[in-house]
Design a protein around this motif. Structure first.
Motif, PDB file in Angstrom:
ATOM      1  N   ASP A  29       0.874  -0.990   0.088  1.00 13.41           N
ATOM      2  CA  ASP A  29       0.022   0.047  -0.170  1.00 13.41           C
ATOM      3  C   ASP A  29       1.069   1.220   0.277  1.00 13.41           C
ATOM      4  N   TRP A  30       1.190   1.693  -1.112  1.00 15.20           N
ATOM      5  CA  TRP A  30       2.169   2.801  -1.312  1.00 15.20           C
ATOM      6  C   TRP A  30       1.555   4.028  -0.839  1.00 15.20           C
ATOM      7  N   SER A  31       0.363   4.400  -0.712  1.00 12.49           N
ATOM      8  CA  SER A  31      -0.227   5.511  -0.167  1.00 12.49           C
ATOM      9  C   SER A  31      -0.363   5.741   1.324  1.00 12.49           C
ATOM     10  N   SER A  32       0.235   4.623   1.979  1.00 15.22           N
ATOM     11  CA  SER A  32       0.216   4.598   3.574  1.00 15.22           C
ATOM     12  C   SER A  32       1.358   5.322   3.850  1.00 15.22           C
ATOM     13  N   PRO A  33       1.283   6.426   5.115  1.00 19.80           N
ATOM     14  CA  PRO A  33       2.160   6.988   5.475  1.00 19.80           C
ATOM     15  C   PRO A  33       3.233   6.386   6.174  1.00 19.80           C
ATOM     16  N   GLU A  34       2.987   5.075   6.610  1.00 27.17           N
ATOM     17  CA  GLU A  34       3.995   4.427   7.462  1.00 27.17           C
ATOM     18  C   GLU A  34       5.247   4.250   6.524  1.00 27.17           C
ATOM     19  N   ALA A  35       6.048   4.032   7.558  1.00 26.52           N
ATOM     20  CA  ALA A  35       7.550   3.880   6.893  1.00 26.52           C
ATOM     21  C   ALA A  35       7.622   2.326   6.154  1.00 26.52           C
ATOM     22  N   THR A  36       7.189   1.335   6.731  1.00 28.64           N
ATOM     23  CA  THR A  36       7.081   0.049   6.611  1.00 28.64           C
ATOM     24  C   THR A  36       5.682  -0.112   5.949  1.00 28.64           C
ATOM     25  N   LYS A  37       5.721  -0.189   4.620  1.00 25.83           N
ATOM     26  CA  LYS A  37       4.154  -0.362   4.010  1.00 25.83           C
ATOM     27  C   LYS A  37       3.541  -1.611   4.333  1.00 25.83           C
ATOM     28  N   PRO A  38       2.267  -1.531   4.581  1.00 24.06           N
ATOM     29  CA  PRO A  38       1.567  -2.597   4.931  1.00 24.06           C
ATOM     30  C   PRO A  38       0.972  -3.358   3.450  1.00 24.06           C
ATOM     31  N   PHE A  39       1.014  -4.489   3.414  1.00 18.14           N
ATOM     32  CA  PHE A  39       0.248  -5.478   2.245  1.00 18.14           C
ATOM     33  C   PHE A  39      -1.396  -5.072   1.830  1.00 18.14           C
ATOM     34  N   LYS A  40      -1.640  -5.091   0.952  1.00 20.66           N
ATOM     35  CA  LYS A  40      -3.127  -5.047   0.588  1.00 20.66           C
ATOM     36  C   LYS A  40      -3.461  -6.058  -0.657  1.00 20.66           C
TER      37      LYS A  40
END
Length: 124
Positions: free
Chosen positions: A6-17
């Motif tokens: 999920d490239w739109s996530s602001p987190e440094a480690t991007k979550p999967f979707k």
């Protein structure tokens, strides 16, 4: 469904979707990691690509969507029986339109479609 970050996530480690992006339906790549890599050729050049053959209709068989594909090498060589047919259809279209323009018949035509069917195989 495909798994992607999920490239739109602001987190440094991007979550999967789970996603099915439309742009990934048109081209795919085989896994080149299983090719031997001890020779002079890079493993990425050993891979081949699939592309959606949009001239053939998609269909559902056994509740699974089947998408007709063509199979080409890294350098564009056809690796299946469909590539020569598709290239022949393109050549017929291009030269057929050129012929029509030169003889002055249907000079406004934009495409030529070739068909092969039973009527061309059986004579009664």
């Amino acid at each position: 469904t495909m798994i992607d970050l999920d490239w739109s996530s602001p987190e440094a480690t991007k979550p999967f979707k789970a996603t099915l992006p439309h742009e990934r339906l048109f081209a795919g790549e085989t896994d080149g990691s299983s090719f031997p890599n001890g020779g002079l050729r890079s493993t990425h050049t050993a891979a081949a690509f699939t592309t959606w053959d949009r001239s053939s209709p998609c269909f559902v068989l056994d509740r699974v969507l089947r998408i007709p594909c063509a199979f080409v090498s890294h350098l564009g060589a056809g690796l299946d029986d469909k590539i020569p047919l598709l290239r022949s259809n393109d050549a017929l279209n291009k030269q057929g339109l050129r012929l029509l323009r030169n003889i002055g018949i249907a000079s406004d035509a934009r495409a030529i479609h070739s068909f092969l069917g039973w009527e061309q195989e059986f004579f009664v």
